[in-house]
Write a protein that holds these residues in place. Structure first.
Motif, PDB file in Angstrom:
ATOM      1  N   GLY A 315     -61.092   2.419  17.144  1.00 38.94           N
ATOM      2  CA  GLY A 315     -59.698   2.777  16.923  1.00 38.94           C
ATOM      3  C   GLY A 315     -59.400   4.259  17.001  1.00 38.94           C
ATOM      4  N   PHE A 318     -56.061   5.747  18.515  1.00 36.95           N
ATOM      5  CA  PHE A 318     -54.790   5.731  17.792  1.00 36.95           C
ATOM      6  C   PHE A 318     -54.449   7.102  17.212  1.00 36.95           C
ATOM      7  CE2 PHE A 318     -55.578   1.186  17.863  1.00 36.95           C
ATOM      8  CZ  PHE A 318     -54.308   0.662  18.009  1.00 36.95           C
ATOM      9  N   PHE A 319     -55.437   7.993  17.079  1.00 36.75           N
ATOM     10  CA  PHE A 319     -55.220   9.296  16.458  1.00 36.75           C
ATOM     11  C   PHE A 319     -55.118  10.428  17.489  1.00 36.75           C
ATOM     12  CE2 PHE A 319     -57.348   6.616  13.352  1.00 36.75           C
ATOM     13  CZ  PHE A 319     -56.608   6.834  12.199  1.00 36.75           C
ATOM     14  N   LYS A 339     -60.214   2.831   7.123  1.00 39.65           N
ATOM     15  CA  LYS A 339     -59.325   3.116   8.232  1.00 39.65           C
ATOM     16  C   LYS A 339     -58.485   1.886   8.544  1.00 39.65           C
ATOM     17  CE  LYS A 339     -61.472   3.740  12.061  1.00 39.65           C
ATOM     18  NZ  LYS A 339     -62.260   4.377  13.110  1.00 39.65           N
ATOM     19  N   THR A 341     -55.803   0.656  11.529  1.00 38.86           N
ATOM     20  CA  THR A 341     -55.265   0.976  12.843  1.00 38.86           C
ATOM     21  C   THR A 341     -54.664  -0.278  13.461  1.00 38.86           C
ATOM     22  OG1 THR A 341     -57.433   0.583  13.865  1.00 38.86           O
ATOM     23  CG2 THR A 341     -56.863   2.862  13.329  1.00 38.86           C
ATOM     24  N   LYS A 343     -51.254  -1.946  16.291  1.00 37.78           N
ATOM     25  CA  LYS A 343     -49.943  -1.830  16.901  1.00 37.78           C
ATOM     26  C   LYS A 343     -49.144  -3.081  16.587  1.00 37.78           C
ATOM     27  CE  LYS A 343     -47.382  -0.633  20.987  1.00 37.78           C
ATOM     28  NZ  LYS A 343     -47.378  -0.319  22.420  1.00 37.78           N
ATOM     29  N   GLY A 350     -52.023   4.544  12.437  1.00 40.32           N
ATOM     30  CA  GLY A 350     -53.404   4.829  12.077  1.00 40.32           C
ATOM     31  C   GLY A 350     -53.445   5.567  10.752  1.00 40.32           C
ATOM     32  N   ARG A 384     -51.258   8.697  11.265  1.00 42.08           N
ATOM     33  CA  ARG A 384     -50.689   8.795  12.614  1.00 42.08           C
ATOM     34  C   ARG A 384     -49.692   7.662  12.833  1.00 42.08           C
ATOM     35  NH1 ARG A 384     -48.742  11.094  17.075  1.00 42.08           N
ATOM     36  NH2 ARG A 384     -49.510  10.269  19.053  1.00 42.08           N
ATOM     37  N   TYR A 385     -48.546   7.994  13.442  1.00 45.65           N
ATOM     38  CA  TYR A 385     -47.547   6.980  13.793  1.00 45.65           C
ATOM     39  C   TYR A 385     -46.995   7.304  15.175  1.00 45.65           C
ATOM     40  CZ  TYR A 385     -43.140   4.445  14.042  1.00 45.65           C
ATOM     41  OH  TYR A 385     -42.114   3.648  14.467  1.00 45.65           O
TER      42      TYR A 385
END
Length: 742
Positions: A315, A318-319, A339, A341, A343, A350, A384-385
């Motif tokens: 994953g 994702f970052f 973690k 992660t 969608k 994330g 993270r988005y």
């Protein structure tokens, strides 16, 4: 380097937008044995998909040899099979090798975009023996990231007409929409056909001037009722190691360590088909295989090493953002990590939390960086988005929080991507940071500010077509900007860089594949306008038979360092060739002046690197490379230093799961102490050796038995001492991990 260019050209030119018909695959009840024989009736019933377009070097020419892909699925797995025909099966290039090491092999790949959103794709690659290579394709950057290792099954065999490979991908190894409706996934298939001319075939025609691969991909439909089951995975690990060392080198005393045990646990839970949780407790995060050595003499900034640890690799995409504000190797020895992660619809998220036993910092500056290690617990929180808006726009944010008892670093910002026209893309990012250093960090590193803060800006624009490529990059870092959870070794600068390239494609019947050239320039100043470096260049290249590429690159660089200004006119040239299926050679040379940063003066410079890949039969694989760097005083011609680095890596592959590998690295640096302003060692030398026996059922179910040995030697005329190569430490280790999916 040549193959990376070829892949970029072929990937950026994939799959015509005018051919979007969908393939329907059907659920099966029959049991499938992954043996490379294709004896099950499903392979006769499945719709054949032909890879009948040559997309490199040809521009949608008819493929010179046939390749057929078939797809099927049941409630647990997606199945795929390639029948690959070859006019001369004796010329097939393949070796039994460790996974992800398929360069220069014949191979076929299946790319899957389960969310049908043109952002990212899983890819699954097989060579003729069924050796696996997998990872993620990132549409925004065009990069294929091999760091992800999925659990899936494969097999292959060479036949009288070519080769056949089969693969079975468990749905629990994938991420896909959480729905009971019939699903439509994007996909494309690729065949690499490396002979005298390196060719690439795809399953549909190509718009060579469309930079978006996944926007053009075909689709398959028919998937319904698929779930990852309970989608739980537990991987307990046990590590046993013994380290003997000389703690007071160069003293002669040798300390024999005891056996140390470590028990850890990695866990993965697919909360839904599109959202995943990973956790790790008391992990052994030491790298089983050593990093490639690098020459660090006359370097001003920290060196970067790739991530290999499974927890961080899963994953990791994702970052990703334009600025590497989160770099997982900044987390050195965590006690635990967690973690989340995934969608969900158009929202990618994330979140990572990890406690680290050690706080390792890069302290960046305008013209150099330094490092500091505090043996104290530090907590990392990364968020993270990203929100997708249609196929061509997204916007997101990243937040990092790194803290200990008397230390804090916090970074936050927004970023975006837009594709206003098929060949044109823009990526941008703004970030801001606040930091609080404790007194020990300030005192030991003579820092002038214990609470630095600042901003960072990034903008990259790319234009990519078959014949023209161009890029403009703008970067800005305030002096006080810090991203301690990332990899940002330089601050206090404004950077502009631009280049443009023209590629010519002669008649496909001639010996020349393509040729062209590029030109560009850059300028990097401090935020106050002081020049740090700048330059311009022109470059030419030609690709011909035997997969041979030659390039030449003269440039002129203006360098400022500690108040002195230098003009450096240099010449670079290099080559890459594959004259035989079992032999590849590449190298480069750099001639001209350089800056001797240790003494702040201009010097004559010679550098070169040469590498050879050698394969013997289907079991033995070796790579040897040598790097040479030398600086000479311009006035007298005397040598300031000479640095040599030789690396030899070899493997004997008993079968696709069992292999024996060795790594040998030798460094040797000689300096003239009379030409240095400070005292230096006259000679530094070291030898690193590693032996590794490995058995892999899959990337997580593994057994390793290894031995590591380090020797160091030096000659110091100032202190009048000479130390021959002396063993500094040795390590014997055993590691076992087992991936259990209930």
């Amino acid at each position: 380097m040549k193959h990376c260019l070829i892949f970029c050209l072929s990937c950026f030119s994939l799959l015509s937008a005018t051919a979007q018909e969908s393939v329907t695959i059907e659920a099966i009840q029959e049991k499938v044995t992954i043996d490379g024989l294709l004896q099950e009736s499903i392979w006769q019933k499945a719709v054949p998909i032909s890879l009948n377009y040559e997309t490199h070097p040809g521009n949608n020419l008819e493929a010179t040899t046939e390749t057929i892909l078939r797809l099927a699925y049941d409630q647990e797995q997606l199945y795929f099979a390639f029948e690959v025909f070859d006019p001369d099966p004796t010329a097939i290039r393949a070796i039994l090798n460790d996974r992800d090491r398929l360069d220069d092999n014949d191979r076929v790949s299946l790319f899957l975009d389960p969310f049908n959103d043109s952002r990212r794709a899983f890819f699954f690659t097989l060579n003729p023996f069924g050796i696996q290579q997998d990872g993620f394709f990132d549409q925004q950057t065009g990069n294929e990231d091999l760091s992800w290792d999925g659990i899936w099954n494969s097999n292959g065999r060479i036949t009288e007409r070519g080769y056949v490979v089969e693969g079975a991908i468990p749905f629990k190894s994938l991420r896909f929409p959480n729905t009971t409706d019939i699903q439509t996934w994007r996909f494309f298939a690729r065949r690499v056909y490396p002979r005298s001319v390196f060719k690439v075939f795809h399953n549909m025609s190509v718009d060579q001037d469309n930079a978006c691969v996944l926007c053009q991909a075909r689709t398959f439909t028919g998937l319904q009722g698929i779930t990852p089951g309970r989608n739980l995975e537990f991987t307990p690990t046990y590590t046993l190691n013994k380290i003997d060392q000389r703690p007071d080198f160069p003293e002669k005393e040798w300390s024999r360590g005891g056996w140390e045990h470590n028990v850890g646990l990695d866990a993965r839970w697919g909360i839904t088909t599109d959202l995943s949780f990973n956790g790790t407790f008391n992990p052994d995060f030491s790298n089983v295989e050593a990093d490639a050595a690098q020459i660090d003499i006359n370097n001003r900034f920290a060196l970067r090493f790739p991530e290999k640890r499974p927890f961080f690799v899963e994953g990791a995409d994702f970052f990703n953002t334009p600025l590497q504000a989160f770099f997982t190797r900044s987390i050195v020895a965590p006690t635990f990590g967690a973690k989340l992660t995934g969608k969900v619809g158009r929202n990618a998220v994330g979140l990572l939390v990890a406690d680290d036993r050690s706080n390792q910092l890069i302290l960046p500056g305008f013209q150099s960086s330094s490092s500091f290690i505090a043996e104290e617990k530090v907590t990392n929180v990364i968020g993270r988005y990203r929100r997708d808006i249609g196929e061509n726009v997204n916007i997101g944010g990243l937040f990092t929080h790194r803290t200990s008892a008397n230390y804090l670093n916090r970074v936050g910002g927004v970023d975006g991507f837009i594709r206003p026209w098929q060949p044109l893309t823009f990526r941008w990012q703004y970030m801001s940071s606040d930091t609080r250093y404790d007194d020990r960090i300030v005192d030991e590193n003579n820092l002038s500010d214990d609470t630095p803060s600042g901003n960072s800006y990034n903008l990259t624009s790319r234009f990519d077509t078959r014949n023209w490529n161009a890029q403009y990059t703008f970067e800005y870092r305030d002096p006080g900007f810090r991203a301690d959870a990332g990899f940002v070794p330089q601050v206090d600068f404004v950077h502009h860089r631009f280049w443009v390239e023209r590629v010519f494609w002669p008649d496909n019947k001639g010996p020349i594949v393509n040729f062209g050239g590029n030109t560009g320039g850059f300028r990097r100043t401090s935020t106050d306008g002081l020049l740090e470096s700048g330059g311009m260049w022109v470059s030419g290249f030609i690709n011909g038979p035997l997969q041979t590429n030659f390039w030449v690159n003269p440039d002129v660089i203006w360098q400022q360092f500690q108040g002195s200004n230098y003009t450096l006119r240099r010449l670079w040239f290099g080559f890459d060739t594959q004259p035989l299926g079992n032999l590849g050679i590449n190298g480069w040379i750099n001639l001209g002046p350089a800056v001797d940063f240790a003494n702040n003066r201009k010097a004559d410079n010679t550098q070169f690197r040469i590498e050879s890949d050698i394969r013997i039969g289907t079991h033995i694989d070796m790579t040897i490379n040598h790097r040479f760097v030398q600086l000479r005083q311009q006035e007298t011609g005397l040598t300031i230093f000479t640095a040599n680095l030789t690396q030899l890596q070899g493997a004997y592959n008993f079968n696709p799961r069992l292999f024996f590998k060795f790594i040998l690295q030798y460094r040797h640096t000689v300096r003239n102490p009379d030409l240095y302003e400070t005292s230096v060692h006259t000679v530094d030398k070291s030898v690193f050796a590693q032996l590794l026996l490995s058995y892999k059922v899959n990337p997580q179910s593994v057994v390793f038995l290894g031995y590591i040995d380090n020797h160091t030697g030096l000659n110091d005329e100032f202190e009048e001492r000479q130390i021959a190569l002396t063993q500094v430490n040795q390590t014997l280790f055993f590691k076992i991990g087992y991936a259990w999916r209930p």
